[in-house]
Design a protein around this motif. Structure first.
Motif, short mmCIF file in Angstrom:
data_model
loop_
_atom_site.label_atom_id
_atom_site.label_comp_id
_atom_site.label_asym_id
_atom_site.label_seq_id
_atom_site.Cartn_x
_atom_site.Cartn_y
_atom_site.Cartn_z
N PHE A 47 3.64 2.64 6.93
CA PHE A 47 2.04 1.85 7.24
C PHE A 47 1.09 2.26 7.13
CE2 PHE A 47 5.04 -0.23 11.09
CZ PHE A 47 5.26 -1.57 10.93
N ALA A 48 1.41 3.40 6.73
CA ALA A 48 0.96 4.76 6.15
C ALA A 48 -0.19 4.75 5.14
CB ALA A 48 1.39 6.07 7.26
N SER A 49 -0.07 4.11 4.54
CA SER A 49 -0.78 3.88 2.83
C SER A 49 -2.11 3.95 3.38
CB SER A 49 -0.17 2.98 1.65
OG SER A 49 1.58 3.15 2.11
N LEU A 50 -2.82 3.37 3.84
CA LEU A 50 -4.12 2.79 4.99
C LEU A 50 -5.05 3.92 5.03
CD1 LEU A 50 -2.54 -1.21 6.22
CD2 LEU A 50 -4.16 -0.83 4.03
N ALA A 51 -4.86 4.36 5.72
CA ALA A 51 -5.26 5.84 5.91
C ALA A 51 -5.05 6.94 5.02
CB ALA A 51 -5.42 5.90 7.81
N GLN A 52 -6.00 7.68 4.88
CA GLN A 52 -6.01 8.90 4.27
C GLN A 52 -5.65 10.11 4.98
OE1 GLN A 52 -7.49 9.81 1.63
NE2 GLN A 52 -8.05 7.59 1.45
N PRO A 53 -5.41 11.23 4.97
CA PRO A 53 -3.55 11.69 5.69
C PRO A 53 -4.31 13.13 7.36
CG PRO A 53 -3.49 12.81 3.27
CD PRO A 53 -5.04 11.00 3.65
N GLU A 54 -6.31 12.78 6.68
CA GLU A 54 -6.63 13.73 7.83
C GLU A 54 -7.07 12.78 8.79
OE1 GLU A 54 -10.21 12.16 5.11
OE2 GLU A 54 -8.04 12.66 4.72
N GLN A 55 -6.48 11.43 8.75
CA GLN A 55 -6.73 10.08 9.67
C GLN A 55 -5.21 9.93 10.50
OE1 GLN A 55 -8.28 7.31 7.04
NE2 GLN A 55 -10.23 6.93 8.12
N GLY A 56 -4.33 10.47 9.83
CA GLY A 56 -3.54 10.30 10.05
C GLY A 56 -2.36 9.41 9.28
N GLY A 57 -2.63 9.23 7.64
CA GLY A 57 -2.05 8.05 7.24
C GLY A 57 -1.81 9.11 5.63
N SER A 58 -1.15 8.47 4.77
CA SER A 58 -0.60 9.29 3.66
C SER A 58 -1.62 9.02 2.57
CB SER A 58 0.60 8.44 2.91
OG SER A 58 0.34 7.02 2.29
N GLY A 59 -2.55 7.93 2.27
CA GLY A 59 -3.62 7.79 1.65
C GLY A 59 -3.16 7.54 0.22
N LEU A 60 -2.17 6.99 0.34
CA LEU A 60 -1.51 5.94 -1.05
C LEU A 60 -2.32 4.32 -0.98
CD1 LEU A 60 2.59 6.29 -0.23
CD2 LEU A 60 0.77 8.07 -1.90
N GLY A 61 -3.55 4.23 -0.21
CA GLY A 61 -4.05 2.38 -0.54
C GLY A 61 -3.04 1.16 -0.15
N LEU A 62 -4.21 0.80 -0.33
CA LEU A 62 -4.68 -0.79 -0.50
C LEU A 62 -3.13 -1.41 -0.87
CD1 LEU A 62 -4.59 -2.97 1.48
CD2 LEU A 62 -6.70 -3.86 -0.20
N ALA A 63 -3.25 -0.54 -2.64
CA ALA A 63 -2.67 -1.62 -2.76
C ALA A 63 -0.83 -0.90 -2.65
CB ALA A 63 -3.13 -1.02 -4.73
N THR A 64 -0.97 0.07 -2.48
CA THR A 64 0.56 0.53 -2.15
C THR A 64 1.36 0.04 -1.41
OG1 THR A 64 0.14 2.75 -3.22
CG2 THR A 64 2.34 2.93 -2.05
N GLN A 65 0.58 -0.39 -0.04
CA GLN A 65 0.50 -1.11 1.48
C GLN A 65 1.40 -2.84 0.72
OE1 GLN A 65 1.11 0.04 3.96
NE2 GLN A 65 1.94 -1.33 4.54
N ILE A 66 0.56 -3.03 -0.22
CA ILE A 66 0.50 -4.55 -1.04
C ILE A 66 1.26 -4.23 -1.33
CG2 ILE A 66 0.02 -6.50 -2.22
CD1 ILE A 66 -3.60 -5.73 -1.46
#
Length: 406
Positions: A47-66
């Motif tokens: 679930f982490a692609s949708l946020a940046q690392p400083e927000q607790g995510g991976s920063g991989l982006g919306l396209a990766t989450q899709i």
């Protein structure tokens, strides 16, 4: 796609094979909700692609989450829908200007420690003039008090959270987060569905529920701008579910063709034609997702891609059943499940009929932009043909746009 994104997708597919595949029949036929599997997916970074690392995510982006959703949906469309609920909730948090609500919920949601739903179906239909608004709010000290009911919200539980919107008496809307066990919130079972029973979809009733300012995603004066930021991602994430259902249907067609390829050749919607459309839809969706991340995406092509996803899901699932023949009419055959999942893709808000309505409204409002879009698609197709590539990868989109422009 980056190596990191490819690694994540490999881990997700492995988790699907080992953990989700054995549960699919139980999810579909018995309404089993795979909560443990979802939390494990969160621990993998699903679930982490949708946020940046400083927000607790991976920063991989919306396209990766899709693509993560597509990988899950290729095995189980119902579970892909729960990923949409979780991902869309994270997308709301990321877009909110309220740092308190982001910091309170986003890291836990990205890790799968806190599961989440979205109760925005009524609002989306209301804003298109289809339904009256079901939740009402009044300001009170420190926040708002909300009453009303939502007929169905998915990926819910007493310990889960979900997002919803209430209409204020003096006009305007407030969007907020609330827990399933908050005082005044009651969760009740829905009537039985023909599919998607394993998504923990419940009726939600609000009886004077206090919503503190710290749990507000968008205040009334922010709501229109906030909705403009979240709506493209809300819709594009649904295409991930569709991509998975289509992939699963194509797998069934390939399996049927091992023994029935001669007679199956007489059917419409052959495997290679559907695969070509799927590939084109995937490319288009990735482009739109990148634009949505940058805040530069237009709604018309987003709606068109989502409409194409619904129509292609229906065609692919029907073709899978027809390719299977009599076996595909058995309730235990996967083609039956795919047909019901594809129908859901076409019914879930925004439904196929609403998409066509909204596309018609946008087309009428800006015909010049639509004509320009059609011309660009035709030019791209011609360029590919000159380069020796198949122009059909973009032709369905171009033909659809030309029809609407006319």
């Amino acid at each position: 796609m980056s190596e990191t994104a490819q690694l994540l997708l490999g881990q997700v597919r492995s988790h699907v094979r080992t953990g989700l595949r054995p549960l699919v029949e139980q999810i579909d036929r018995q309404g089993f909700y795979p909560e443990t599997w979802l939390r494990e997916l969160g621990a993998l970074g699903g679930f982490a692609s949708l946020a940046q690392p400083e927000q607790g995510g991976s920063g991989l982006g919306l396209a990766t989450q899709i693509e993560v959703m597509a990988a899950v949906g290729a095995e189980c469309g119902a579970t892909a829908f729960t990923l949409w609920c979780q991902g869309t909730f994270a997308w709301y948090l990321r877009q909110s200007s309220n740092a308190a609500v982001r910091e309170r919920y986003l890291p836990q949601v990205l890790r799968g420690e806190l599961l989440a739903g979205t109760g925005m179906s009524n609002t989306v239909k209301h804003l298109s003039g289809i339904e009256k608004h079901l939740l009402q709010a009044e300001p009170e000290e420190g926040g708002y008090v909300v009453s009303g009911s939502l007929p169905w919200v998915s990926n819910l539980g007493d310990e889960h959270v979900f997002a919803a919107t209430a209409q204020l008496g003096e006009g305007g809307y407030v969007m907020f987060v609330v827990r399933g066990n908050a005082p005044g919130v009651t969760l009740k079972p829905c009537p039985e569905f023909c599919a998607l029973e394993g998504t923990r979809t419940l009726n939600v009733r609000f009886d004077k529920v206090h919503i503190p300012f710290a749990d507000v995603l968008a205040q009334p004066n922010e709501f229109n701008a906030f909705l403009g930021r979240v709506k493209p991602g809300f819709i594009l994430l649904q295409i991930g579910m569709a991509l998975g259902v289509i992939e699963g249907s194509l797998k069934l067609i390939r399996e049927s063709n091992l023994t029935q390829c001669v007679t199956n050749a007489w059917l419409d919607d052959q495997h290679d034609d559907l695969q070509e459309e799927l590939d084109a839809l995937r490319v288009k969706t990735r482009q739109l997702a990148q634009q949505a991340e940058a805040g530069s995406v237009e709604m018309l092509p987003v709606l068109q891609a989502r409409l194409h996803a619904s129509e292609l899901s229906l065609r692919a699932a029907q073709s899978a059943a027809l390719h299977a023949g009599a076996r595909g009419y058995l309730m235990r055959h996967a083609a039956q499940r795919r047909s019901r999942e594809a129908l859901f893709v076409a019914i879930v808000t925004p439904a196929l009929k609403q998409l066509r309505h909204d596309i018609a409204v946008l087309t009428a409002a800006n015909p010049a932009a639509v004509a320009s879009q059609a011309a660009a698609a035709v030019t791209e197709a011609a360029g590919k043909e000159r380069a020796g590539e198949s122009p059909n990868a973009v032709a369905p989109q171009a033909a659809e746009t030309e029809t609407q422009a006319a």
